[in-house]
Design an enzyme around this catalytic site. Sequence first.
Site, PDB file in Angstrom:
ATOM      1  N   ASP A  14    -126.807 -10.801 -24.108  1.00 43.20           N
ATOM      2  CA  ASP A  14    -126.782  -9.712 -25.078  1.00 43.20           C
ATOM      3  C   ASP A  14    -128.143  -9.019 -25.114  1.00 43.20           C
ATOM      4  O   ASP A  14    -129.181  -9.672 -25.168  1.00 43.20           O
ATOM      5  CB  ASP A  14    -126.447 -10.308 -26.454  1.00 43.20           C
ATOM      6  CG  ASP A  14    -126.318  -9.265 -27.537  1.00 43.20           C
ATOM      7  OD1 ASP A  14    -125.433  -8.413 -27.422  1.00 43.20           O
ATOM      8  OD2 ASP A  14    -127.126  -9.311 -28.494  1.00 43.20           O
ATOM      9  N   GLU A  43    -126.449  -7.219 -20.373  1.00 43.75           N
ATOM     10  CA  GLU A  43    -126.194  -5.991 -21.127  1.00 43.75           C
ATOM     11  C   GLU A  43    -127.505  -5.226 -21.048  1.00 43.75           C
ATOM     12  O   GLU A  43    -128.458  -5.547 -21.758  1.00 43.75           O
ATOM     13  CB  GLU A  43    -125.831  -6.286 -22.582  1.00 43.75           C
ATOM     14  CG  GLU A  43    -125.458  -5.037 -23.364  1.00 43.75           C
ATOM     15  CD  GLU A  43    -125.215  -5.324 -24.848  1.00 43.75           C
ATOM     16  OE1 GLU A  43    -124.314  -4.696 -25.419  1.00 43.75           O
ATOM     17  OE2 GLU A  43    -125.934  -6.139 -25.443  1.00 43.75           O
TER      18      GLU A  43
END
Length: 711
Positions: free
Chosen positions: A351, A388
């Site tokens: 993330d 990401e």
Amino acid sequence: MQLERIDSLPTDEISGLRVRPGKPLPFGVSHAPNGLNFSIYTSAGTACTLVLFRRGEEQPFAELPFPAHYRIGDVFCMVVFDLDYEGIEYGFRIDGPQDPVAGHRFDASKVLMDPYARAISGRDQWGEAPNWQALYPYRACVSLDDFDWEAERPLEIPSQDLVVYEAHVRAYTQSDSSGVKHPGTYAGLVEKIPYLKDLGVNAIELMPIYEFDEFENSRLHPDTGELLYNFWGYSTVGFFAPKANFAATGRFGMQVDEFKQLVKSFHRAGIEVILDVVFNHTAEGNEHGPTLSFKGLDNKTYYMLTPEGYYFNFSGTGNTLNCNNPIVRNLVLDCLRYWAAEYHIDGFRFDLATILGRDPWGAPLPNPPLLESLAFDPILSSCKLIAEAWDAGGLYQVGTFPAFGRWGEWNGKYRDCLRRYLKGDGAQVGQLAQRVQGSPDLYQPSGRSPATSVNFITCHDGFTLADLVSYNDKHNEANGEGNRDGGDDNYSWNCGAEGWTDNPGIQALRLRQSMNAMVMLLTSRGTPMLLMGDEFGRSQHGNNNAYCLDSAISWVDWTLLQENAQLHDFVRGLIHFRHAHPALRVNRFDAPPSNLFPDCSFHGVNAWQPDWSADSRQLAWMFSTNSDSQPAGGDTVDVGTVDVDTVYVASNMAHYASWFSFPDLPAGFRWHLCFNTGNGDQPFDLSQPAQGDGGILLGDRSVLVLTAKPV
């Protein structure tokens, strides 16, 4: 005479317990002869105390100050004998300077959780209101590594052969409609494996399962009074521990075994398990947040701090983990190695991964040591690493993420382009051509392959597919933030009415648009990813940021599987079609031509004549490859002594039908129709009927798929 090991004997007694100096590595708690070895790092702490609790008791039964000679460098370590491994919880008190400007926030009144804790108790039952006054809310436990894997091992499926399915453990089965015995748990998810296997996905990407607190920043909705949670879990309490209350057996402290059984069960079904991991920040927040672990252990080491001692906030959540500090870097490495070795995890999605490439003051590093270490780590060598490639500080690195030849990326540019093309925006055809062939404009210059690109149109963050074709605007009122949260750049189109409608024409168009999206996703080269429930029309009723909703809005409604069976069958057919056609999974940008056609070519309504103009809303692409090693059940054609697989995809996002002329085939071959979203009665045909030589009239906002076969 039998000799007894000298390290199995105590040398001292502290607080009534027999002890001896411990070993500094590994950090955390580990088993030692006749005892447990406790090891904790602090560079600026001046004193350390081990605090021991009996499981579930509020007050400790023993506190053991570390003698000065139990410290080696910056590590306090001690072996404690005669402990009940399964019945204790432990923490640490660290004394030291309380000087926030200098970066120090030591507070010996706090009991701190071990950052290496393999299991954590204290939040064993989902939604059970916590005692906010508890001395020690998140409690480190001792994990026994005695799970029987029975020779099972990670699957190591090549990335280009994956079809990834993103899911949230609780949301997937919490609804009564799921029909599972243990809703909302790891065990409940295991019950859905037969469904997933039948669908055809071969990797599941789980939203955070590291221990987090659903009550972090919990609040009541100002209008409805509904309790709002930290539902998604993108705020880690413990990096080494599976979330206890995601386990049906969490109340018994069995979450480790239950999650390992999940991985084992998925692997037996041929499905990899990828974890969504959050190393960019922790649950401790900024200077106003709680002190749970890192803040009290060594605040200046673990967090990025301004010169005034405040927290940099590149994560948008209050703090930023100082990942390129060697201590933190080793923690991340140790953590991922642990999950790969002890849980057989197949890959990790990071993330806000660009944060991992920032220096302690936030500047992007040209050669981030953490990312390099992960790329070349021997234990992680067969794990997927997926970034990401952006963060809340505005750093966007899709295509430029420091990959070291290993990292894949969530391709945000694929998502945006496909959405815009799908809704009929102009000036998208040129970019679409790049996206469907694996985004060579982004990845070829750095020597990466098409499978670098994790292609997706929807994910947890944003609209579901059904909402993407049903709403022009977000509708996040249920979040209690006045509809201000969530992204505004959705590139969605409601097909004529905002939200639910009983207009059959609009309903039919939405179904077709959903099918169009799935066809383009699953016929693109790269690694496709679907969001849970998109295959049967799951809706969040226009909410594009359901991070706080533990309700029917977030949960998968399994009644839709029957209600939208046509869409489900269509997507299932597409996934199996992808597995059967190696031309869709070629993982080279410079692949040679097949015996029939170029490896990759583009077309317009006329074969070999794509229209690249801004007004164009029609594009066809054809992939063709020679293959001698296609999987069983594949659909290639023997041309001489070589198998050839050819797939032709024509897309028409204009509001009118168009005649598409097929590329000419050699004598003895015919085009066969596999999918045609413009045919509402039969959008896919298992018999794959042969087509005429000339072409086909493709309906407005429709996509078709052909394969070349011998007569």
